[in-house]
Design a protein around this motif. Structure first.
Motif, short mmCIF file in Angstrom:
data_model
loop_
_atom_site.label_atom_id
_atom_site.label_comp_id
_atom_site.label_asym_id
_atom_site.label_seq_id
_atom_site.Cartn_x
_atom_site.Cartn_y
_atom_site.Cartn_z
N TYR A 70 0.86 -1.18 0.00
CA TYR A 70 0.00 0.00 0.00
C TYR A 70 0.89 1.23 0.00
N ILE A 82 -2.65 5.70 0.98
CA ILE A 82 -3.80 5.30 1.80
C ILE A 82 -4.76 6.48 1.92
N LEU A 139 -5.49 1.75 -0.82
CA LEU A 139 -6.22 1.26 0.35
C LEU A 139 -7.08 2.40 0.89
N PRO A 186 -8.90 -2.47 -1.81
CA PRO A 186 -9.17 -2.95 -0.45
C PRO A 186 -9.63 -1.82 0.48
#
Length: 146
Positions: free
Chosen positions: A2, A5, A111, A141
């Motif tokens: 990731y 974020i 993410l 995700p």
């Protein structure tokens, strides 16, 4: 894994847990973050014989901008203390789930971190769940913090 974020917040105590978790994760992964808060449009209900003037809309918009600034500035400072590269965004006049998914796509995030109250049954049905909507529609995700 990731590298960017997206962390969401509505200013609640629970959302702060999500922010803290997301910042810690970003620090450990050496990822950059974008922290976003979304404020919904003015809730319009005009009963019989009642009308809103432009001042009410302007005041509402100004209050939302002030709220977002007061919410996001300390988060940006916390990220700096952790050595995390952080951008903050306020998306006014939007539905939260839609705006979160849109900004994640625009920013190329890998993410999304967000909090959930974990409502079930009738409470979830009546109140809806922005987290549930993001989880079900996100192509990337989503980490849900409780």
């Amino acid at each position: 894994m990731y590298k960017h974020i997206l962390i969401t917040t509505d200013g609640s105590e629970l959302a702060r847990k999500g922010v803290d978790h997301g910042l810690s994760l970003a620090r450990s992964l050496d990822a950059k973050v974008t922290v976003v808060t979304v404020t919904e449009p003015f809730p319009i209900y005009a009963g019989e014989g009642w009308a809103l003037g432009p001042q009410e809309f302007e005041r509402y918009d100004a209050d939302q901008v002030k709220f977002a600034k007061e919410l996001l500035e300390p988060i940006k400072a916390d990220a700096a203390k952790l050595g995390v590269s952080c951008e903050t965004r306020h998306l006014p006049g939007r539905r939260p789930a839609e705006a979160i998914l849109e900004i994640a796509s625009e920013q190329g995030c890998s993410l999304i971190v967000m909090a959930s109250h974990g409502r079930r049954g009738l409470g979830r049905l009546l109140l809806g769940s922005q987290t549930s909507e993001v989880v079900s529609q996100s192509p990337i995700p989503v980490l849900v913090v409780r």
